[in-house]
Scaffold this motif. Sequence first.
Motif, PDB file in Angstrom:
ATOM      1  N   ARG A 326      43.622  55.205  34.669  1.00 30.65           N
ATOM      2  CA  ARG A 326      44.320  55.845  35.787  1.00 30.65           C
ATOM      3  C   ARG A 326      43.401  55.970  36.999  1.00 30.65           C
ATOM      4  NH1 ARG A 326      46.331  61.243  33.084  1.00 30.65           N
ATOM      5  NH2 ARG A 326      44.351  60.898  31.998  1.00 30.65           N
ATOM      6  N   ALA A 327      42.125  56.124  36.750  1.00 30.33           N
ATOM      7  CA  ALA A 327      41.170  56.267  37.857  1.00 30.33           C
ATOM      8  C   ALA A 327      41.080  55.002  38.699  1.00 30.33           C
ATOM      9  CB  ALA A 327      39.792  56.625  37.303  1.00 30.33           C
ATOM     10  N   THR A 328      41.458  53.865  38.144  1.00 33.19           N
ATOM     11  CA  THR A 328      41.430  52.604  38.881  1.00 33.19           C
ATOM     12  C   THR A 328      42.784  52.276  39.498  1.00 33.19           C
ATOM     13  OG1 THR A 328      41.984  51.247  36.941  1.00 33.19           O
ATOM     14  CG2 THR A 328      39.646  51.756  37.305  1.00 33.19           C
ATOM     15  N   GLY A 329      43.737  53.206  39.398  1.00 32.02           N
ATOM     16  CA  GLY A 329      45.035  53.004  40.035  1.00 32.02           C
ATOM     17  C   GLY A 329      46.133  52.534  39.123  1.00 32.02           C
ATOM     18  N   LYS A 330      45.874  52.441  37.817  1.00 34.13           N
ATOM     19  CA  LYS A 330      46.950  52.059  36.911  1.00 34.13           C
ATOM     20  C   LYS A 330      47.994  53.177  36.840  1.00 34.13           C
ATOM     21  CE  LYS A 330      45.405  48.458  33.803  1.00 34.13           C
ATOM     22  NZ  LYS A 330      45.576  47.978  32.416  1.00 34.13           N
ATOM     23  N   LEU A 331      49.232  52.766  36.658  1.00 30.69           N
ATOM     24  CA  LEU A 331      50.338  53.715  36.670  1.00 30.69           C
ATOM     25  C   LEU A 331      50.629  54.255  35.279  1.00 30.69           C
ATOM     26  CD1 LEU A 331      52.887  51.858  38.990  1.00 30.69           C
ATOM     27  CD2 LEU A 331      51.252  53.652  39.614  1.00 30.69           C
ATOM     28  N   THR A 332      50.965  55.528  35.238  1.00 25.11           N
ATOM     29  CA  THR A 332      51.538  56.163  34.057  1.00 25.11           C
ATOM     30  C   THR A 332      52.843  56.822  34.502  1.00 25.11           C
ATOM     31  OG1 THR A 332      50.532  58.334  34.405  1.00 25.11           O
ATOM     32  CG2 THR A 332      49.213  56.685  33.216  1.00 25.11           C
ATOM     33  N   LEU A 333      53.620  57.314  33.556  1.00 21.26           N
ATOM     34  CA  LEU A 333      54.884  57.930  33.933  1.00 21.26           C
ATOM     35  C   LEU A 333      54.673  59.197  34.743  1.00 21.26           C
ATOM     36  CD1 LEU A 333      57.147  57.375  30.800  1.00 21.26           C
ATOM     37  CD2 LEU A 333      56.798  55.918  32.814  1.00 21.26           C
ATOM     38  N   ASN A 334      53.667  59.976  34.414  1.00 17.59           N
ATOM     39  CA  ASN A 334      53.413  61.182  35.208  1.00 17.59           C
ATOM     40  C   ASN A 334      52.985  60.834  36.630  1.00 17.59           C
ATOM     41  OD1 ASN A 334      54.064  63.472  33.622  1.00 17.59           O
ATOM     42  ND2 ASN A 334      52.272  63.103  32.328  1.00 17.59           N
ATOM     43  N   VAL A 335      52.190  59.795  36.787  1.00 13.47           N
ATOM     44  CA  VAL A 335      51.811  59.350  38.132  1.00 13.47           C
ATOM     45  C   VAL A 335      53.043  58.881  38.894  1.00 13.47           C
ATOM     46  CG1 VAL A 335      50.531  57.599  39.427  1.00 13.47           C
ATOM     47  CG2 VAL A 335      49.446  58.764  37.491  1.00 13.47           C
ATOM     48  N   VAL A 336      53.892  58.112  38.234  1.00  8.62           N
ATOM     49  CA  VAL A 336      55.109  57.611  38.875  1.00  8.62           C
ATOM     50  C   VAL A 336      55.991  58.766  39.344  1.00  8.62           C
ATOM     51  CG1 VAL A 336      57.318  56.480  38.363  1.00  8.62           C
ATOM     52  CG2 VAL A 336      55.171  55.349  37.760  1.00  8.62           C
ATOM     53  N   ARG A 337      56.174  59.766  38.495  1.00 10.55           N
ATOM     54  CA  ARG A 337      57.033  60.895  38.878  1.00 10.55           C
ATOM     55  C   ARG A 337      56.473  61.629  40.095  1.00 10.55           C
ATOM     56  NH1 ARG A 337      56.783  61.964  33.193  1.00 10.55           N
ATOM     57  NH2 ARG A 337      58.561  60.972  32.132  1.00 10.55           N
ATOM     58  N   GLU A 338      55.167  61.850  40.103  1.00  9.90           N
ATOM     59  CA  GLU A 338      54.554  62.546  41.243  1.00  9.90           C
ATOM     60  C   GLU A 338      54.761  61.761  42.536  1.00  9.90           C
ATOM     61  OE1 GLU A 338      50.501  63.021  40.197  1.00  9.90           O
ATOM     62  OE2 GLU A 338      50.889  64.447  38.571  1.00  9.90           O
ATOM     63  N   GLU A 339      54.573  60.455  42.482  1.00  9.81           N
ATOM     64  CA  GLU A 339      54.711  59.630  43.682  1.00  9.81           C
ATOM     65  C   GLU A 339      56.167  59.538  44.130  1.00  9.81           C
ATOM     66  OE1 GLU A 339      52.339  57.621  45.829  1.00  9.81           O
ATOM     67  OE2 GLU A 339      51.617  59.567  45.144  1.00  9.81           O
ATOM     68  N   LEU A 340      57.084  59.372  43.179  1.00  8.89           N
ATOM     69  CA  LEU A 340      58.495  59.298  43.552  1.00  8.89           C
ATOM     70  C   LEU A 340      58.952  60.587  44.221  1.00  8.89           C
ATOM     71  CD1 LEU A 340      60.241  57.522  40.528  1.00  8.89           C
ATOM     72  CD2 LEU A 340      59.880  56.600  42.825  1.00  8.89           C
ATOM     73  N   ALA A 341      58.570  61.727  43.654  1.00 12.12           N
ATOM     74  CA  ALA A 341      58.949  63.007  44.251  1.00 12.12           C
ATOM     75  C   ALA A 341      58.384  63.127  45.657  1.00 12.12           C
ATOM     76  CB  ALA A 341      58.473  64.157  43.365  1.00 12.12           C
ATOM     77  N   ARG A 342      57.143  62.675  45.850  1.00  8.38           N
ATOM     78  CA  ARG A 342      56.520  62.747  47.169  1.00  8.38           C
ATOM     79  C   ARG A 342      57.238  61.845  48.164  1.00  8.38           C
ATOM     80  NH1 ARG A 342      53.300  59.931  50.211  1.00  8.38           N
ATOM     81  NH2 ARG A 342      53.028  58.296  48.632  1.00  8.38           N
ATOM     82  N   VAL A 343      57.548  60.609  47.745  1.00  6.77           N
ATOM     83  CA  VAL A 343      58.234  59.669  48.626  1.00  6.77           C
ATOM     84  C   VAL A 343      59.597  60.215  49.047  1.00  6.77           C
ATOM     85  CG1 VAL A 343      59.364  57.406  48.693  1.00  6.77           C
ATOM     86  CG2 VAL A 343      57.020  57.601  47.847  1.00  6.77           C
ATOM     87  N   VAL A 344      60.349  60.758  48.082  1.00  8.18           N
ATOM     88  CA  VAL A 344      61.677  61.276  48.412  1.00  8.18           C
ATOM     89  C   VAL A 344      61.573  62.485  49.343  1.00  8.18           C
ATOM     90  CG1 VAL A 344      63.759  62.343  47.466  1.00  8.18           C
ATOM     91  CG2 VAL A 344      62.761  60.346  46.337  1.00  8.18           C
ATOM     92  N   ARG A 345      60.605  63.371  49.106  1.00 10.94           N
ATOM     93  CA  ARG A 345      60.419  64.512  50.017  1.00 10.94           C
ATOM     94  C   ARG A 345      60.131  64.030  51.434  1.00 10.94           C
ATOM     95  NH1 ARG A 345      57.344  66.724  45.770  1.00 10.94           N
ATOM     96  NH2 ARG A 345      55.421  66.112  46.857  1.00 10.94           N
ATOM     97  N   GLN A 346      59.273  63.029  51.530  1.00 12.73           N
ATOM     98  CA  GLN A 346      58.907  62.502  52.851  1.00 12.73           C
ATOM     99  C   GLN A 346      60.123  61.913  53.558  1.00 12.73           C
ATOM    100  OE1 GLN A 346      55.821  59.508  52.682  1.00 12.73           O
ATOM    101  NE2 GLN A 346      56.321  58.728  54.729  1.00 12.73           N
ATOM    102  N   ARG A 347      60.897  61.109  52.846  1.00 12.60           N
ATOM    103  CA  ARG A 347      62.028  60.437  53.464  1.00 12.60           C
ATOM    104  C   ARG A 347      63.190  61.393  53.731  1.00 12.60           C
ATOM    105  NH1 ARG A 347      61.897  54.655  52.802  1.00 12.60           N
ATOM    106  NH2 ARG A 347      64.164  54.670  53.137  1.00 12.60           N
ATOM    107  N   ALA A 348      63.353  62.379  52.859  1.00 14.57           N
ATOM    108  CA  ALA A 348      64.487  63.295  52.981  1.00 14.57           C
ATOM    109  C   ALA A 348      64.426  64.128  54.261  1.00 14.57           C
ATOM    110  CB  ALA A 348      64.568  64.212  51.764  1.00 14.57           C
ATOM    111  N   ALA A 349      63.252  64.234  54.844  1.00 17.21           N
ATOM    112  CA  ALA A 349      63.135  64.959  56.119  1.00 17.21           C
ATOM    113  C   ALA A 349      63.982  64.294  57.203  1.00 17.21           C
ATOM    114  CB  ALA A 349      61.670  65.014  56.550  1.00 17.21           C
ATOM    115  N   GLU A 350      64.227  62.988  57.067  1.00 18.98           N
ATOM    116  CA  GLU A 350      65.043  62.257  58.041  1.00 18.98           C
ATOM    117  C   GLU A 350      66.294  61.662  57.408  1.00 18.98           C
ATOM    118  OE1 GLU A 350      62.528  59.351  59.806  1.00 18.98           O
ATOM    119  OE2 GLU A 350      61.261  60.829  60.829  1.00 18.98           O
ATOM    120  N   ASP A 351      66.482  61.850  56.110  1.00 16.41           N
ATOM    121  CA  ASP A 351      67.608  61.248  55.392  1.00 16.41           C
ATOM    122  C   ASP A 351      68.257  62.320  54.524  1.00 16.41           C
ATOM    123  OD1 ASP A 351      69.400  59.828  53.855  1.00 16.41           O
ATOM    124  OD2 ASP A 351      67.985  58.263  53.257  1.00 16.41           O
TER     125      ASP A 351
END
Length: 404
Positions: A326-351
């Motif tokens: 994970r330290a080299t950037g490999k994805l796990t499900l917990n990493v994916v969930r954190e990033e997806l939630a962040r992306v949606v929060r960011q976009r939802a400000a305008e969507d």
Amino acid sequence: MSTPHVPANGSSPTSPAEGWITTPLTEELLRGALELERTAQGVQPHRLPARARAQAADGQLAMAEAQTSGVRLVLRTRATAVELDVLRTKMAYEGAPPRPDGVYDLLIDGEPAGQTRAPDGNVMLMNMATGSAELQPGPVGTVRFTGLPGRDKRVEIWLPHNEMTQLVALRTDAPVTPVASGDRRVWLHHGSSISHGSDAASPTTTWPALAASLGGVDLVNLGLSGSALLDPFTARAMRDTPADLISVKIGINLVNTDLLRLRAFAPAVHGFLDTIRDGHPTTPLLVVSPILCPIHEDTPGPSLPDLSTLDEGRLRFAAMGDPEERATGKLTLNVVREELARVVRQRAAEDPYLHYLDGRELYGEADHAELPLPDALHPDAATHRRMGERFAELAFGADGPFTG
């Protein structure tokens, strides 16, 4: 629209005779497919259009999109008997337990009214160790439903979610007419093998089909086994498909194929959503993160079959990555969930039409304790039912993003 034909007796079509009707298999009679390909035998429903298929020379995707998850014949008729000639292609895996034959579900006026299976057909024999495949050709078979009520009714025949199905001929003992589209809201969904149907009992009991039934919507299921990989051509297909509601379930295939690193993940999600929004700027759009999968919660992929379990007559998957990666950037499900939630929060400000659902609300720790994943990766039939009921409640229920 119709020509006389006798119903088949056994597994092969017979010659024409008076009193039976053959109806051409056209787009008007089919729901859930984005395209029909004319073949030497009849028509092959596709869940991705030809332009998308041409942009990926990948056997897994070709197999998945041609499997008819969510594809069904929808018609009105007074017929008491319906026959469908089909050429199916069933998957088989060397050394693995035999897979059950695909199921055809019959609905009358929305209610379950019968099930059957098709005889004969092709077999695609896969070698899991080498990835090679061998097609073993077989003959056309016939699916039949008899004893239907003689009144005017809506008839749906759902094709197997886990087999490729070429439609050869449709015969009835009374005329049929198409059901006009637009009678229900259209829900367009994209996800992995879990959305495709994995080990669901039948095509109407995959979790998306169950959720669609409970939500009273018309499903277009782009669940593509092993192929929910943020491919641009899939996003363009979704952009160009009419829909009233859209959901994308993202994550498990990116981890179990070990396809992306963290640096590329969020931009790829943004690009996928941007493309969908090009065609559906104000359509309710729900981003769903992965359900619980213990082998990949904190361990990267790839996931591969554990061939040692074949001697026990069962197939299981194992995560082959190292949590330290994970330290080299490999994805796990917990990493994916954190990033997806962040992306949606960011976009939802305008969507304001964009929403997020943590997949563990569909299947989480308590569910795994009661209904563990049989092969460590895919839910069983009981879990599909639970997920479908929960999605219907969370998405279509009061205050849900898909509330009518």
